[in-house]
Structure formats: C-alpha cells, structure tokens
Motif scaffolding. Structure first.
Motif, PDB file in Angstrom:
ATOM      1  N   ALA A 138      -3.389  -7.846   1.034  1.00  0.00           N
ATOM      2  CA  ALA A 138      -2.774  -8.441   2.220  1.00  0.00           C
ATOM      3  C   ALA A 138      -1.320  -8.794   1.929  1.00  0.00           C
ATOM      4  N   VAL A 139      -0.416  -8.386   2.830  1.00  0.00           N
ATOM      5  CA  VAL A 139       1.009  -8.647   2.675  1.00  0.00           C
ATOM      6  C   VAL A 139       1.523  -9.378   3.916  1.00  0.00           C
ATOM      7  N   ARG A 140       2.778  -9.804   3.858  1.00  0.00           N
ATOM      8  CA  ARG A 140       3.362 -10.604   4.926  1.00  0.00           C
ATOM      9  C   ARG A 140       3.925  -9.704   6.031  1.00  0.00           C
ATOM     10  N   HIS A 141       3.417  -9.899   7.233  1.00  0.00           N
ATOM     11  CA  HIS A 141       3.921  -9.189   8.412  1.00  0.00           C
ATOM     12  C   HIS A 141       3.585 -10.049   9.625  1.00  0.00           C
ATOM     13  N   ASP A 142       3.880  -9.566  10.833  1.00  0.00           N
ATOM     14  CA  ASP A 142       3.578 -10.368  12.008  1.00  0.00           C
ATOM     15  C   ASP A 142       2.216 -10.045  12.615  1.00  0.00           C
ATOM     16  N   ALA A 145      -1.866  -7.129   7.917  1.00  0.00           N
ATOM     17  CA  ALA A 145      -1.246  -5.959   7.300  1.00  0.00           C
ATOM     18  C   ALA A 145      -1.581  -5.899   5.823  1.00  0.00           C
ATOM     19  N   TYR A 146      -1.638  -4.681   5.310  1.00  0.00           N
ATOM     20  CA  TYR A 146      -2.017  -4.454   3.918  1.00  0.00           C
ATOM     21  C   TYR A 146      -1.079  -3.451   3.264  1.00  0.00           C
ATOM     22  N   GLY A 147      -0.774  -3.699   2.012  1.00  0.00           N
ATOM     23  CA  GLY A 147      -0.186  -2.708   1.148  1.00  0.00           C
ATOM     24  C   GLY A 147      -1.295  -1.990   0.409  1.00  0.00           C
ATOM     25  N   LEU A 148      -0.957  -0.859  -0.189  1.00  0.00           N
ATOM     26  CA  LEU A 148      -1.949  -0.021  -0.863  1.00  0.00           C
ATOM     27  C   LEU A 148      -1.547   0.208  -2.314  1.00  0.00           C
ATOM     28  N   ARG A 149      -2.523   0.072  -3.195  1.00  0.00           N
ATOM     29  CA  ARG A 149      -2.365   0.478  -4.591  1.00  0.00           C
ATOM     30  C   ARG A 149      -3.356   1.600  -4.833  1.00  0.00           C
ATOM     31  N   GLU A 151      -4.746   4.610  -7.351  1.00  0.00           N
ATOM     32  CA  GLU A 151      -4.807   4.958  -8.767  1.00  0.00           C
ATOM     33  C   GLU A 151      -5.578   6.255  -8.944  1.00  0.00           C
ATOM     34  N   CYS A 152      -5.065   7.110  -9.811  1.00  0.00           N
ATOM     35  CA  CYS A 152      -5.720   8.383 -10.078  1.00  0.00           C
ATOM     36  C   CYS A 152      -5.233   8.924 -11.414  1.00  0.00           C
ATOM     37  N   ALA A 153      -6.164   9.324 -12.252  1.00  0.00           N
ATOM     38  CA  ALA A 153      -5.837   9.978 -13.515  1.00  0.00           C
ATOM     39  C   ALA A 153      -4.831   9.173 -14.340  1.00  0.00           C
ATOM     40  N   GLY A 154      -4.968   7.854 -14.315  1.00  0.00           N
ATOM     41  CA  GLY A 154      -4.107   6.999 -15.114  1.00  0.00           C
ATOM     42  C   GLY A 154      -2.740   6.735 -14.515  1.00  0.00           C
ATOM     43  N   ARG A 155      -2.482   7.215 -13.297  1.00  0.00           N
ATOM     44  CA  ARG A 155      -1.207   6.999 -12.612  1.00  0.00           C
ATOM     45  C   ARG A 155      -1.407   6.061 -11.432  1.00  0.00           C
ATOM     46  N   VAL A 156      -0.334   5.377 -11.034  1.00  0.00           N
ATOM     47  CA  VAL A 156      -0.419   4.383  -9.962  1.00  0.00           C
ATOM     48  C   VAL A 156       0.694   4.593  -8.944  1.00  0.00           C
ATOM     49  N   LEU A 157       0.309   4.685  -7.676  1.00  0.00           N
ATOM     50  CA  LEU A 157       1.244   4.655  -6.559  1.00  0.00           C
ATOM     51  C   LEU A 157       1.017   3.358  -5.797  1.00  0.00           C
ATOM     52  N   ALA A 158       2.090   2.637  -5.504  1.00  0.00           N
ATOM     53  CA  ALA A 158       2.028   1.454  -4.649  1.00  0.00           C
ATOM     54  C   ALA A 158       2.778   1.748  -3.359  1.00  0.00           C
ATOM     55  N   TYR A 159       2.209   1.300  -2.246  1.00  0.00           N
ATOM     56  CA  TYR A 159       2.811   1.515  -0.927  1.00  0.00           C
ATOM     57  C   TYR A 159       2.870   0.183  -0.203  1.00  0.00           C
ATOM     58  N   SER A 160       4.059  -0.166   0.255  1.00  0.00           N
ATOM     59  CA  SER A 160       4.254  -1.484   0.865  1.00  0.00           C
ATOM     60  C   SER A 160       3.601  -1.621   2.226  1.00  0.00           C
ATOM     61  N   LEU A 169       3.164  -8.517  -2.547  1.00  0.00           N
ATOM     62  CA  LEU A 169       3.770  -7.188  -2.624  1.00  0.00           C
ATOM     63  C   LEU A 169       4.251  -6.893  -4.040  1.00  0.00           C
ATOM     64  N   THR A 170       4.841  -7.876  -4.679  1.00  0.00           N
ATOM     65  CA  THR A 170       5.282  -7.695  -6.068  1.00  0.00           C
ATOM     66  C   THR A 170       4.094  -7.396  -6.968  1.00  0.00           C
ATOM     67  N   GLY A 171       3.011  -8.130  -6.769  1.00  0.00           N
ATOM     68  CA  GLY A 171       1.806  -7.876  -7.552  1.00  0.00           C
ATOM     69  C   GLY A 171       1.231  -6.500  -7.305  1.00  0.00           C
TER      70      GLY A 171
END
Length: 250
Positions: A138-142, A145-149, A151-160, A169-171
């Motif tokens: 859960a992230v801050r919006h009006d 809203a959610y950000g996404l983390r 993970e696949c094959a040891g790699r990480v994509l974060a999406y705000s 969001l930093t976490g």
C-alpha cells in the motif's frame, strides 16, 4: 530464464497519439503479467503477446488511466475470439469488478466470471504465477493504491504505481534491480502528496538503493526528458525514460 519488462504506455492523465496511459508487460519463467491497463495499452499488448495467454493482470489502483482497458480485454475475451483457456486472474483493489459491471449497466458481476477472476489486493498481498512472485504494498495516493514488487530468478523489479512520497514506497524499491517510478508533477501543491516530482523519484531510488531507475507516468506540466534528467540528478545512478515499446531485462 530471463525476466523482462515491456513498456506499453506511459501517459498521464490521458492517452495521446502513440502514447497510451500506464501499462506494462512482465515476463519471467513462463509467466506473462499485464501490469496496469491504461487506455490504449490493450492494443499495444497485442504487439507483444496473445492476451489469451496472460498468466494474470495486476492493477495498482482504480483510476481510469490505469484501468480503462480492462473493458477492452473483457470484450476481446468474451466476444472477440481471444477467449483464454481459463478465467484470467485479476489482482486489483476491492471493487474493480463492480466498476467494470457498472460501466456496462449490470447489477452484479457474475457474468464476468467466465473470463476474469478478480482477486482483491491488500497490503502484503502475494501471488505467484510461473516463476514470477508479485507482492503488493500500500502506497500514498488519493484512493486505495498499491506499488508492486516483482521477483523472478533472483532479480527484482519495483513499480511505484501512482504514489506520493512515503516510507512504504522506499521499502518497496529496496535494492531493486530496476525501479519503474512515476514522476508525474513539476511541484507539489500545498497539502498534496499523491504524486511524485522527478526529485522525489530520484530521492526514493537513491534511498532505496535501487540499481536502475526508469521514469514513467510524466504528466502534462513536464516533458519525459526533463523529468528524467531531474530525477537522474538526484538519484546519481543509471536513469532512463520509459517509452512505448521499450523492452529491457530486469
């Protein structure tokens, strides 16, 4: 196996010629996930995959610039010959199915069940599709809203998703190999913290220790190039502009 991101749309708050609103395709170890369904992105999705093969759809929040093409997908799946072999899981905030049904003037959502399987998000919600692990924060919006983390094959994509500056969001972006982050506004209006400036995006990436920053969802008061340059000046690491059709390994 590779883990990749393909950008389908980047515009805010409405699509423009050749520039759909927010949408992305994640691929990893046999899974394909459509992340955000902004207007125009369903057409772009078809450039890269058969939508009937999607493993899941993931929606950050229910604003139209992130959800409107769910209607296009519904029509394609139900009436357009793209029927998936089983209902496609849709990870989205509570009420997404009701909004889609309401747009069509239907009092209930049961008619959606043959092609879409709605699964409400919550803070910490986790789903696994093939080799992709998707975690919502859960992230801050009006709105909810959610950000996404992802993970696949040891790699990480974060999406705000859409977010104002916040510790969550930093976490979410902590040590991400790729941080896909909005930079919607030139400056905050007094009392509002529901979107990020380019400096906010760069600062979040720097504090999180992200390895790369990809700037998206740039609003009409900025140009993508200006937003990216301003974010890069604060981040100090590799920074690029998300553009339609871009595919990159995570």
């Amino acid at each position: 196996m590779t883990f990749s991101l393909t950008v389908l749309g980047t515009a805010s708050p409405h699509p423009g010629p050749g520039r759909p609103c927010s949408g992305h395709l994640l691929r990893g170890e046999g899974a394909e996930v459509w992340v955000d369904a902004g207007p125009g992105t369903f057409a772009e999705l078809q450039r890269h995959t058969d939508p009937a093969r999607l493993s899941a759809i993931w929606i950050s929040h229910l604003h139209a610039d992130h959800t409107a093409d769910l209607l296009s997908a519904l029509y394609a799946f139900a009436f357009g010959g793209m029927t998936p072999p089983a209902p496609v899981p849709v990870h989205a905030p509570q009420g997404c199915a009701e909004r889609l049904a309401g747009f069509l003037g239907r009092p209930d959502t049961a008619f959606l069940d043959t092609v879409l399987d709605f699964r409400p998000l919550h803070d910490g919600h986790t789903a696994v599709h093939g080799g992709l692990r998707l975690t919502a924060r859960a992230v801050r919006h009006d709105v909810e809203a959610y950000g996404l983390r992802a993970e696949c094959a040891g790699r990480v994509l974060a999406y705000s998703g859409d977010s104002g500056p916040c510790a969550a969001l930093t976490g979410l972006a902590r040590d991400a190999d790729l941080f896909l982050c909005e930079a919607d506004i030139d400056a905050h209006r007094e009392g509002e913290q529901v979107h990020l400036t380019p400096e906010d995006a760069g600062n979040t990436a720097r504090e999180a220790g992200a390895r790369r920053l990809l700037v998206t969802h740039v609003g009409p008061t900025l140009t993508p190039g200006t937003a990216t340059a301003r974010a890069a000046a604060v981040f100090g690491g590799p920074t690029a502009t998300a553009r339609e059709g871009l595919s990159t390994l995570v």
